[in-house]
Each structure stands twice: as C-alpha cells, then as structure tokens.
Write an enzyme that holds these catalytic residues in place. Sequence first.
Site, PDB file in Angstrom:
ATOM      1  N   THR A 297     -70.101   4.207 -33.000  1.00  0.00           N
ATOM      2  CA  THR A 297     -70.864   4.228 -34.506  1.00  0.00           C
ATOM      3  C   THR A 297     -70.654   2.308 -34.144  1.00  0.00           C
ATOM      4  O   THR A 297     -69.574   1.519 -33.573  1.00  0.00           O
ATOM      5  CB  THR A 297     -70.583   4.054 -35.536  1.00  0.00           C
TER       6      THR A 297
ATOM      7  N   TRP B 298     -74.599  -0.573 -61.142  1.00  0.00           N
ATOM      8  CA  TRP B 298     -74.952  -0.506 -59.551  1.00  0.00           C
ATOM      9  C   TRP B 298     -76.267  -1.137 -59.596  1.00  0.00           C
ATOM     10  O   TRP B 298     -76.939  -0.235 -60.325  1.00  0.00           O
ATOM     11  CB  TRP B 298     -75.318   0.942 -59.473  1.00  0.00           C
TER      12      TRP B 298
ATOM     13  N   LYS C 207     -71.518  -4.307 -57.872  1.00  0.00           N
ATOM     14  CA  LYS C 207     -70.901  -3.395 -59.170  1.00  0.00           C
ATOM     15  C   LYS C 207     -71.337  -4.578 -60.095  1.00  0.00           C
ATOM     16  O   LYS C 207     -70.077  -5.361 -60.099  1.00  0.00           O
ATOM     17  CB  LYS C 207     -69.558  -2.297 -58.764  1.00  0.00           C
TER      18      LYS C 207
ATOM     19  N   GLU D  78     -74.432   9.703 -36.423  1.00  0.00           N
ATOM     20  CA  GLU D  78     -73.442  10.715 -36.684  1.00  0.00           C
ATOM     21  C   GLU D  78     -74.605  11.785 -36.624  1.00  0.00           C
ATOM     22  O   GLU D  78     -74.401  12.874 -36.824  1.00  0.00           O
ATOM     23  CB  GLU D  78     -72.952  10.696 -38.042  1.00  0.00           C
TER      24      GLU D  78
HETATM   25  P1  AMP Z   1     -76.480   3.767 -37.376  1.00  0.00           P
HETATM   26  O1  AMP Z   1     -74.968   4.690 -37.149  1.00  0.00           O
HETATM   27  O2  AMP Z   1     -76.581   2.597 -36.444  1.00  0.00           O
HETATM   28  O3  AMP Z   1     -78.116   3.775 -36.958  1.00  0.00           O
HETATM   29  O4  AMP Z   1     -76.609   3.407 -39.144  1.00  0.00           O
HETATM   30  C1  AMP Z   1     -77.000   4.174 -39.943  1.00  0.00           C
HETATM   31  C2  AMP Z   1     -76.735   3.548 -41.142  1.00  0.00           C
HETATM   32  O5  AMP Z   1     -78.156   2.631 -41.404  1.00  0.00           O
HETATM   33  C3  AMP Z   1     -77.098   4.495 -42.516  1.00  0.00           C
HETATM   34  O6  AMP Z   1     -76.429   5.337 -42.339  1.00  0.00           O
HETATM   35  C4  AMP Z   1     -77.959   3.649 -43.230  1.00  0.00           C
HETATM   36  O7  AMP Z   1     -77.594   2.712 -43.939  1.00  0.00           O
HETATM   37  C5  AMP Z   1     -79.213   2.636 -42.377  1.00  0.00           C
HETATM   38  N1  AMP Z   1     -80.427   3.250 -41.917  1.00  0.00           N
HETATM   39  C6  AMP Z   1     -81.145   3.948 -40.867  1.00  0.00           C
HETATM   40  N2  AMP Z   1     -82.354   4.334 -41.240  1.00  0.00           N
HETATM   41  C7  AMP Z   1     -82.600   3.586 -42.967  1.00  0.00           C
HETATM   42  C8  AMP Z   1     -83.529   3.590 -43.331  1.00  0.00           C
HETATM   43  N3  AMP Z   1     -84.706   4.055 -43.468  1.00  0.00           N
HETATM   44  N4  AMP Z   1     -83.774   2.753 -43.758  1.00  0.00           N
HETATM   45  C9  AMP Z   1     -82.745   2.095 -44.800  1.00  0.00           C
HETATM   46  N5  AMP Z   1     -81.525   2.727 -43.696  1.00  0.00           N
HETATM   47  C10 AMP Z   1     -80.868   3.047 -43.144  1.00  0.00           C
END
Ligand code: AMP
Length: 538
Positions: free
Chosen positions: A182, A443, A438, A329
Amino acid sequence: MNGLMMNYQLTLPTLMKRAETLHGKKQIITRQPDKSLHRYTYTDFALRTKKLSVALQQLGVMPGDRVATLCWNHYQHLEIYFGVPSFGGVLHTLNLRLSPDDLEYIVNHAEDKVIIVDQVLLPLFDKFKSKINVKHVIVIPNAGQPIPEGTLNYEEVIASSDERKYIPFEGDENTAAAMCYTSGTTGKPKGVLYSHRSIVLHSMVSAYAEGLSITEADVVLPVVPMFHVNAWGLPFTCTMLGSTIVFPGPYLDPISLLELVEKERVTITAGVPTIWLGILNVLDATPGKYNLSALRSMIVGGSAAPRSMIKSFQERHGLSILHAWGMTETSPLGSIGILNSEIQKENIELRYDYRAKQGVPVAFVEIRGRNEDGLIPWDGKTMGELEIRGPWIASAYYNSPEQDDKFTEDGWFRTGDIVTLDDKGYIEIKDRSKDVIKSGGEWISSVALEGALMGHPAVAEAAVFAIPDEKWAERPMACIVLKEGKTATREELKKFLEPLFAKFWLPDAYEFVKEIPKTSVGKFKKSVLREQFNTYKA
Ligand code: AMP
C-alpha cells in the site's frame, strides 16, 4: 453430500491459455520510451511469457519466490505479470513514485529474489540498489542501449530460453500469485498478497456487465499504473477476455493520452481523477480537436470523482465516466457507480448525484458500516467506517502481525474509509478516517466540500483539511488551485458553498496555492497541508 463438479483450480495460466487459444491475433500495443508504438499479438505475448517463465526458473527462481518489477505500463510488464505466477512465483510490483527509502524497505521486507527494471528507471534504482540483496537484476533495455555491467538483459534472457519446457502452474488456486504494498501516507507500507483464485474471481466480476463491463471487442487503455493494485486488475481481465490492450508507457500527460485514445480508437480507459481533470482542461481548451467517438467508458477511482467533472465530461464532450471504489487491499474492485433500474428513471440531476457516489458493492463483496454506536443504519446519513469482506479482500497483511487490528474478529476488513450507506445499497465515501474533520463533536466531510469547490468554474483543484481550533477542536480549511487565466475570491467561494452545506461545514479559511501536494498514486497529500497550516489563524 458433495456436488459432482470438477475441482478445477482457478489459476492465472488458464487466462493466458484462453487468450492464446481463442484470441491469438488480437493486439497488444505499447507506446515506447522513444514514443514509437510497439505492436504484437496475444500469440507473441504467450510465446515470450512461456520463455520468461522457463528462463526465470533456470536462473534459480523457485515457486513462492518474489520477483519485483520497477516498470511502467508496457508489454514486457504484462509478460512478467503472467510469466512469474505461471510457475508458482510471486509477482511483486514496485511503485516507482515512492522514495528510494520506501523502495528499499519494501524490497527487503518482501525479500525479493529478482528485480526487473526498466532501463529508463535505472537512475531511481541506483539510489537504493546498494541497500537491497537480490540475486539477479534484469534490465528491460531501451532500444539498443547497452545495459550496466552485472545485470542481465531482459531480451537476452527471453531469447536464450526454450518455451517447450514451459509447464503451467496447476497447483492450489490459493497459492500466492502477486503482491503489492500500500502507498499509505502514514506508517510503513504494508504488503497485500493476492492469490491465483482471488485474481481470477476478481477478473470475472470486473468484466461482467454490472462491473467494469469489458468485452473481447474492447480496446482498453489502462492509464492507472501497473504498480498500483495491478492496474486495477485490467491486465488480467483483458487477457482473460482477449480485449485489445493499449499501454501508454511513460507518457501519462493529457495530450499523449488523448492522441493514443484517438489513434487506437480506445473504448475504455481507467485512471485517477487528477488524470481526467487534466484531460478535461485540454478538451475544453481545444473543442473538437480530438476524435474520441470510440470511447464509451472512462473508469475513475482512487479518489472521489467530483460530480462537476462527471457532468462536464458528459454534457460538454459526450463522454461517460464510470465511478468505482476500491483499495490495494480489495484487489481493488469493491463497488461500482452504476445506476440501478429505479434510479435510471429519475431526473438527470439526481442521476448525476448517484454517479458521483461510489456505487453499490459488486457480486461477492459484502459491506457494512460501523461507528461508536455499532453498525450504522443504511439511511444515507449516518457516517461510519466501512467494513468489507469477500473472496478478493485481504485477510491479513504480509508478515505484519502488528496490523491485525485492521481486521475484525468475525473476519471483515476495516477499510479506514468513512461512509454513509443508503437504502439502495449505495456507498458514499465521506473521508479517510484520518482526514475527516471533527468540529465540535460533529463530522465534516472534506470530500464533499472538495467535490463542491471543484464545481466552481474558476477552480481547478481543491483540498479541504482540518486546522486546529480552540473552541471546536478542528475547523475546515481549503487550499485552492485556480484554473489558468481564471480568478475567484475567498468571498465568492464562500458564497458558492453557502447554499450547499450546513453553516458549520463551511471552511473558515481559503488559501490559493500553485499546486496541491500529491501522493505516489496521485491523491491529495493532506498530511502535508495539515502540517503546513497547523498554526494558521483564520
Ligand atoms: P489505494 O490502496 O492506494 O488504492 O487507496 C485506497 C483508498 O483510496 C480508499 O481507501 C479510499 O480512501 C480511496 N478511494 C479509492 N477509490 C475512491 C473513490 N472512488 N472515491 C473516493 N475515494 C476513493
């Protein structure tokens, strides 16, 4: 009583075999570092992949060994995607936008045995190579240039191998096939380990009509990097289907991408919102210049796609954005912004509202939300952390028992995303839990404020984050990047937001900046802004 069905293992070589058998003549196209286009077929791809598989084993790579890649999106990377898992090895894609320190940490944590590097990326590799311990470095050469001493030439490795010795992996489908760390902005990167089974099932559901809706007839351009959650699984999904694939190589600027979409008559692309915001600016500035008539779907995920962007593409350019949500994940496809038959009958503005949500979970993915009061109701209002489970959702991080609290006792993954769920099952991401503001015990969604601000005609990008406040604990602040040649004042922006939100949601401060700092995968890096404006007084 057991069913009487074959116990056929869901493995990656079966996807390649299908492409080779049924779609051998279909093309895989790559823009190379010298900008020329390389073309070959699935038949060529399968032959070279088999050779790679045999060659790696001859170099001493064993099933279970990790083979890292430091590569852009191109056909050789696709060969490695299949060549490594095809004998039971584990493909490990490295994010080339991470710092050398992070890359060193990741390679050592994963104990990679081999690393395959694009020649154009050797300057980055040189910064951490002395701190890692791999057995072989294989360089993908850049058009005839000599490669450094002590490394192997990818083309020679392939040429010297005999594909007749290829034996596809047919073992347990739960065997690890690929891994990806990640790119979190806090703490050390964490390893996610995908299995053959999880990737095959994810490919099937990605392809289906209520998922990304991809078919053999499609020409797919993955802008999302192959080092970011396996380019959202597209290389696997497209190979399973025999779709034409167009790889952009290192050229991800809007003009290069638009030229490629036009020339190759691309039907589906995929990338993060910042890519599409750049493309929208070019299209607005040069109306009618590019013929994008073949393009039927632009998949957007990774961050929230602003409603205004979805609407602008649709109404000004006739282009359709498909909004998807996922994480490293979750392989990544978790939910998809398709409209169900009931919503399709609604008025256009409500349809845009729904298209800007993160959509409904795809088949086999289950969701629920939780806050301090327990599971949240599906009322579209109550916020809580999204929990998720399914066959392509991580059950643990690789060799990181200290991260076990990210998984619930009853086997769900805690996403860290703050959401509402509505009565139709639509998810709306309000924030990352660490980004939510917050204020006085309530929120405030930074994502909602950003989406609204990006709907202002003068605003190119907007990031909203918390600044400390004596009375309310935290208050929202907005950093704004204006579009070239456009102006807007703080007062104007405030007035623009006023009718859209409760008063206490409105940012206390606006700052105009040249650019918003971004993470290695193109998301706003709000931790930097929070630190920068920590002592800001509105
Ligand atoms: P990554 O593991 O780098 O792909 O990041 C995942 C995170 O990206 C998720 O937990 C979200 O916070 C954000 N994310 C992914 N897709 C979206 C989406 N369509 N809208 C808002 N946030 C997103």
